[in-house]
Design an enzyme around this catalytic site. Structure first.
Site, PDB file in Angstrom:
ATOM      1  N   ASP A  47      43.425  56.577  36.648  1.00 50.37           N
ATOM      2  CA  ASP A  47      42.474  56.583  35.451  1.00 50.37           C
ATOM      3  C   ASP A  47      41.029  56.967  35.903  1.00 50.37           C
ATOM      4  OD1 ASP A  47      41.992  54.123  36.907  1.00 50.37           O
ATOM      5  OD2 ASP A  47      42.286  53.100  34.946  1.00 50.37           O
ATOM      6  N   SER A  48      40.889  57.007  37.160  1.00 49.70           N
ATOM      7  CA  SER A  48      39.446  57.530  37.964  1.00 49.70           C
ATOM      8  C   SER A  48      39.139  58.920  37.125  1.00 49.70           C
ATOM      9  CB  SER A  48      39.515  57.491  39.450  1.00 49.70           C
ATOM     10  OG  SER A  48      40.678  58.276  39.969  1.00 49.70           O
ATOM     11  N   ASP A  86      48.709  56.688  36.135  1.00 43.99           N
ATOM     12  CA  ASP A  86      47.995  55.148  36.086  1.00 43.99           C
ATOM     13  C   ASP A  86      47.879  54.656  34.603  1.00 43.99           C
ATOM     14  OD1 ASP A  86      46.582  53.300  37.592  1.00 43.99           O
ATOM     15  OD2 ASP A  86      44.766  54.602  37.804  1.00 43.99           O
ATOM     16  N   LYS A 116      51.470  53.046  37.763  1.00 47.46           N
ATOM     17  CA  LYS A 116      50.638  51.925  38.501  1.00 47.46           C
ATOM     18  C   LYS A 116      49.907  51.154  37.237  1.00 47.46           C
ATOM     19  CE  LYS A 116      46.581  53.105  40.854  1.00 47.46           C
ATOM     20  NZ  LYS A 116      45.932  51.920  40.160  1.00 47.46           N
ATOM     21  N   GLU A 118      47.212  47.671  37.258  1.00 42.36           N
ATOM     22  CA  GLU A 118      45.957  46.695  38.171  1.00 42.36           C
ATOM     23  C   GLU A 118      46.433  45.134  37.633  1.00 42.36           C
ATOM     24  OE1 GLU A 118      42.092  48.013  37.424  1.00 42.36           O
ATOM     25  OE2 GLU A 118      42.619  49.979  37.924  1.00 42.36           O
ATOM     26  N   GLU A 185      42.796  47.382  47.290  1.00 36.66           N
ATOM     27  CA  GLU A 185      41.450  48.026  46.953  1.00 36.66           C
ATOM     28  C   GLU A 185      40.239  47.206  47.493  1.00 36.66           C
ATOM     29  OE1 GLU A 185      40.634  50.336  43.552  1.00 36.66           O
ATOM     30  OE2 GLU A 185      38.575  50.921  44.161  1.00 36.66           O
TER      31      GLU A 185
HETATM   32  O1  KIV Z   1      42.383  55.472  39.577  1.00 32.81           O
HETATM   33  C1  KIV Z   1      42.547  55.799  40.838  1.00 32.81           C
HETATM   34  O2  KIV Z   1      41.952  56.597  41.194  1.00 32.81           O
HETATM   35  C2  KIV Z   1      42.982  54.739  41.722  1.00 32.81           C
HETATM   36  C3  KIV Z   1      42.881  54.622  42.826  1.00 32.81           C
HETATM   37  C4  KIV Z   1      41.637  54.626  43.676  1.00 32.81           C
HETATM   38  C5  KIV Z   1      43.872  53.816  43.615  1.00 32.81           C
HETATM   39  O3  KIV Z   1      43.317  53.299  40.949  1.00 32.81           O
END
Ligand code: KIV
Length: 291
Positions: A47-48, A86, A116, A118, A185
């Site tokens: 989600d970056s 994500d 993934k 968090e 992280e």
């Molecule tokens: O969203 C992302 O890119 C991440 C990575 C930094 C692990 O969660």
């Protein structure tokens, strides 16, 4: 040698064999093609993308639809890497049922192999429900960017002994709930090393030192394509921003100076056809003028 798809079994085998797992983020078809060609093991559609692709201040506003759109593009480009989608903020926190439904969309609608999310031990029941639905889950603890407001900024986590112990407990709870791997992280290297040695599932570090079972970096950081800020843990392997800027400026200058397009960029017409074309045009003009 023909390459075979990297699977969940390979992820676990790497941990057992002590061979590092290499993960990178990607957000579209060309970046996935290149990551795959470079034999990267895992592609995370992070989600970056909210920050590095969509220009948002944080990852918080990223939506499910935006994630699925980018995941579909990545899935079209990658045939070897294990793919992780994500889960964006509020797609898994409201209820377990919603979390399972949204996790499922990453597999059903966008070609991902897993998801993934968090959070620490508070996420364990959610992880267990998603895993029970047959969807592999990667956990993510330490600096969790979706909670940037609660954390008071992008800061290193686990710096006191109590905070480090909480990270250990979070990691154990997530492993127990069925996570196949954990992102660690921005946590001190000795804490990451301890967690990695306690778990039987692999840890993938980003700003967590060299003793994790694998490493992940953000695509735009690796390539020098995001200059709003660069965390200490980033190693830049290229400076594409500079190269792209040079290329765009050269293009602008070539057009302005009539150097582009040159003869080799132009479709030519056979001499006889050109002569005929001009003759016929002239006749037509002659007709128009005599009307
Ligand atoms: O969203 C992302 O890119 C991440 C990575 C930094 C692990 O969660």
């Amino acid at each position: 040698m023909t390459r075979k798809k990297f699977t969940l079994l390979d992820v676990q085998a790497r941990k057992e064999q002590g061979q590092p797992i290499v993960m990178i983020t990607a957000y579209d078809y060309p970046s996935a093609l290149l990551a795959d060609r470079a034999e990267i093991d895992i592609i995370l559609v992070g989600d970056s993308l909210g920050m590095v692709v969509l220009g948002l201040e944080t990852t918080v506003p990223v939506t499910m639809e935006e994630m699925l759109h980018h995941c579909r593009a990545v899935a079209r480009g990658a045939s070897y890497a294990f793919l992780i989608g994500d889960m964006p903020f509020l797609s898994y926190q409201v209820s377990t049922a919603e979390a399972v439904r949204n996790a499922g969309r990453f597999l059903k609608e966008s070609g991902m192999d897993s998801v993934k999310l968090e959070g620490g031990r508070e996420m364990a029941p959610t992880v267990a429900a998603i895993v029970a639905a047959g969807i592999p889950v990667m956990g993510h603890i330490g600096l969790t960017p979706q909670s940037v407001s609660r954390l008071g900024g992008y800061r290193v986590q686990g710096r006191t002994s109590q905070a480090a112990l909480r990270l250990v407990d979070d990691a154990l709870a997530l492993q127990e709930s069925g996570c196949f791997a954990l992102v660690l992280e921005a946590i001190p290297a000795p804490v990451a090393e301890t967690i990695s040695s306690m778990l039987h599932i692999p840890t993938i570090g980003i700003g967590a030192g060299a003793d994790c079972d694998g490493q992940v970096l953000v695509y735009h950081d690796v390539l020098g394509m995001f200059d709003r800020f660069t965390p200490t843990f980033v190693k830049q392997y290229a400076n594409l921003n500079e190269q792209i800027l040079e290329a765009f400026s050269a293009f602008r200058e070539d057009v302005a100076q009539h150097r582009f397009p040159a003869s080799e960029h132009v479709y030519h017409l056979d001499d006889a056809e050109l002569a005929d074309f001009r003759r016929q045009l002239e006749n037509r003009e002659h007709l128009v003028r005599s009307e």
